[in-house]
Design an enzyme around this catalytic site. Structure first.
Site, PDB file in Angstrom:
ATOM      1  N   GLY A  12       0.784  -1.229   0.000  1.00 30.45           N
ATOM      2  CA  GLY A  12       0.000   0.000   0.000  1.00 30.45           C
ATOM      3  C   GLY A  12       0.819   1.284   0.000  1.00 30.45           C
ATOM      4  O   GLY A  12       0.309   2.332   0.411  1.00 30.45           O
ATOM      5  N   SER A  13       2.067   1.231  -0.486  1.00 25.83           N
ATOM      6  CA  SER A  13       2.855   2.475  -0.472  1.00 25.83           C
ATOM      7  C   SER A  13       2.256   3.511  -1.420  1.00 25.83           C
ATOM      8  O   SER A  13       2.280   4.710  -1.124  1.00 25.83           O
ATOM      9  CB  SER A  13       4.330   2.210  -0.804  1.00 25.83           C
ATOM     10  N   ASN A  14       1.698   3.050  -2.555  1.00 26.75           N
ATOM     11  CA  ASN A  14       1.035   3.999  -3.466  1.00 26.75           C
ATOM     12  C   ASN A  14      -0.221   4.586  -2.825  1.00 26.75           C
ATOM     13  O   ASN A  14      -0.525   5.766  -3.020  1.00 26.75           O
ATOM     14  CB  ASN A  14       0.672   3.305  -4.789  1.00 26.75           C
ATOM     15  N   LYS A  91      -5.546  -8.467  -8.524  1.00 28.87           N
ATOM     16  CA  LYS A  91      -6.618  -9.277  -9.126  1.00 28.87           C
ATOM     17  C   LYS A  91      -7.180  -8.560 -10.333  1.00 28.87           C
ATOM     18  O   LYS A  91      -7.153  -7.328 -10.397  1.00 28.87           O
ATOM     19  CB  LYS A  91      -7.753  -9.471  -8.105  1.00 28.87           C
ATOM     20  N   ASN A 107      -4.949   2.536 -13.491  1.00 26.02           N
ATOM     21  CA  ASN A 107      -4.053   1.559 -12.866  1.00 26.02           C
ATOM     22  C   ASN A 107      -2.627   2.066 -12.959  1.00 26.02           C
ATOM     23  O   ASN A 107      -2.260   2.729 -13.930  1.00 26.02           O
ATOM     24  CB  ASN A 107      -4.172   0.221 -13.631  1.00 26.02           C
ATOM     25  N   HIS A 109       1.143   0.673 -13.353  1.00 28.62           N
ATOM     26  CA  HIS A 109       1.863  -0.550 -13.733  1.00 28.62           C
ATOM     27  C   HIS A 109       3.369  -0.283 -13.628  1.00 28.62           C
ATOM     28  O   HIS A 109       3.843   0.748 -14.106  1.00 28.62           O
ATOM     29  CB  HIS A 109       1.486  -0.957 -15.159  1.00 28.62           C
ATOM     30  N   ASP A 150      -4.235  -4.504 -19.046  1.00 28.50           N
ATOM     31  CA  ASP A 150      -3.032  -3.667 -19.252  1.00 28.50           C
ATOM     32  C   ASP A 150      -2.966  -3.008 -20.626  1.00 28.50           C
ATOM     33  O   ASP A 150      -1.889  -2.599 -21.067  1.00 28.50           O
ATOM     34  CB  ASP A 150      -1.730  -4.484 -19.026  1.00 28.50           C
ATOM     35  N   GLU A 179       6.507   5.711  -9.536  1.00 26.40           N
ATOM     36  CA  GLU A 179       5.066   5.513  -9.338  1.00 26.40           C
ATOM     37  C   GLU A 179       4.500   6.578  -8.395  1.00 26.40           C
ATOM     38  O   GLU A 179       3.419   7.113  -8.625  1.00 26.40           O
ATOM     39  CB  GLU A 179       4.801   4.118  -8.758  1.00 26.40           C
TER      40      GLU A 179
HETATM   41  C1  GAR Z   1       3.578  -1.413  -7.399  1.00 25.51           C
HETATM   42  O1  GAR Z   1       4.871  -1.501  -7.918  1.00 25.51           O
HETATM   43  C2  GAR Z   1       2.547  -1.496  -8.521  1.00 25.51           C
HETATM   44  O2  GAR Z   1       2.959  -0.872  -9.697  1.00 25.51           O
HETATM   45  C3  GAR Z   1       2.462  -2.994  -8.715  1.00 25.51           C
HETATM   46  O3  GAR Z   1       2.491  -3.515  -7.415  1.00 25.51           O
HETATM   47  C4  GAR Z   1       3.244  -2.659  -6.562  1.00 25.51           C
HETATM   48  C5  GAR Z   1       2.416  -2.329  -5.347  1.00 25.51           C
HETATM   49  O4  GAR Z   1       3.146  -1.573  -4.423  1.00 25.51           O
HETATM   50  N1  GAR Z   1       1.256  -3.329  -9.436  1.00 25.51           N
HETATM   51  C6  GAR Z   1       1.197  -4.294 -10.352  1.00 25.51           C
HETATM   52  O5  GAR Z   1       2.137  -5.008 -10.625  1.00 25.51           O
HETATM   53  C7  GAR Z   1      -0.157  -4.476 -11.041  1.00 25.51           C
HETATM   54  N2  GAR Z   1      -0.012  -5.142 -12.279  1.00 25.51           N
HETATM   55  P1  GAR Z   1       2.417  -0.862  -3.193  1.00 25.51           P
HETATM   56  O6  GAR Z   1       1.490  -1.879  -2.553  1.00 25.51           O
HETATM   57  O7  GAR Z   1       3.541  -0.496  -2.274  1.00 25.51           O
HETATM   58  O8  GAR Z   1       1.672   0.344  -3.706  1.00 25.51           O
END
Ligand code: GAR
Length: 198
Positions: A12-14, A91, A107, A109, A150, A179
């Site tokens: 969940g850093s984003n 998912k 999203n 990516h 995607d 990101e």
């Molecule tokens: C992020 O790097 C995001 O781009 C990736 O998962 C990570 C989640 O980080 N998402 C995917 O690969 C989706 N296809 P976070 O939980 O720290 O935000």
């Protein structure tokens, strides 16, 4: 003010970054809900700490994908959600939700789409594939979500170099910094009507 619901599965850093940016965004947007498929995710802990409503929904809790979708759609409606942000949601979003929020789902990516996307390309698998490809450039992409995994319209991309001594971990860390810049930037562009939600 754009009302944003974040779907997240893990760290969940984003999500945390979006919440932090929203607090300094002069009410342009607000994270009003978090939906996870993982009850133990840090994303749900963040929602609790931030006093944002959080839900754990998995398809297994329901008799059908239709019921699962309806349960989520019901909460999104109650939250008056304007925009769904997939931020590390591992998912596939059911078609029913996509068609109800056409052009209102984005999203993040962790690579430069259309490369290194599609089924199975998530999290560390993406960085591993980039390293194996010997590509010298990677980055992150924010895009609209449609039924084609995607492949929705690209909103923002930022590149970074792949370094000779990069590991999946070091690459993931540097891509995450990208990101954290471009995801809130895209949300703010949408909130400012710079990209029109059709
Ligand atoms: C992020 O790097 C995001 O781009 C990736 O998962 C990570 C989640 O980080 N998402 C995917 O690969 C989706 N296809 P976070 O939980 O720290 O935000």
């Amino acid at each position: 003010m754009l009302r944003v619901v974040v779907f997240a599965s893990g760290k969940g850093s984003n999500l945390q970054n979006l919440i932090d940016v929203s607090k300094n965004s002069e009410n342009l947007f607000k994270v009003v809900g978090v939906i996870s498929n993982n009850k133990n995710s840090n994303a749900l802990t963040i929602s609790e700490n931030e006093k944002i409503v959080g839900f754990n929904f998995t398809v297994m809790q329901f008799l059908s994908e239709e019921d699962f979708s309806n349960a989520i759609l019901n909460e999104l409606k109650k939250l008056n959600c304007d925009l769904i942000v997939l931020a590390g949601y591992m998912k596939k979003v059911p078609t029913k939700i996509i068609s109800n929020y056409q052009n209102r789902i984005i999203n993040i990516h962790p690579a430069l789409l259309p490369n290194f996307g599609g089924e199975g390309m998530f999290g560390e698998f993406v960085h591993k594939a980039v390293l194996e490809s010997k590509n010298k450039v990677t980055g992150a992409t924010v895009h609209f979500v449609n039924e084609d995994y995607d492949k929705g319209e690209i909103i923002l991309q930022e590149k970074i170099p792949v370094l000779d001594n990069d590991t999946t971990e070091s690459l993931a860390k540097r891509v995450l910094e990208v990101e954290h810049r471009i995801l809130p930037k895209a949300v703010i562009m949408i909130a400012n009507d710079k990209i029109r939600l059709k």
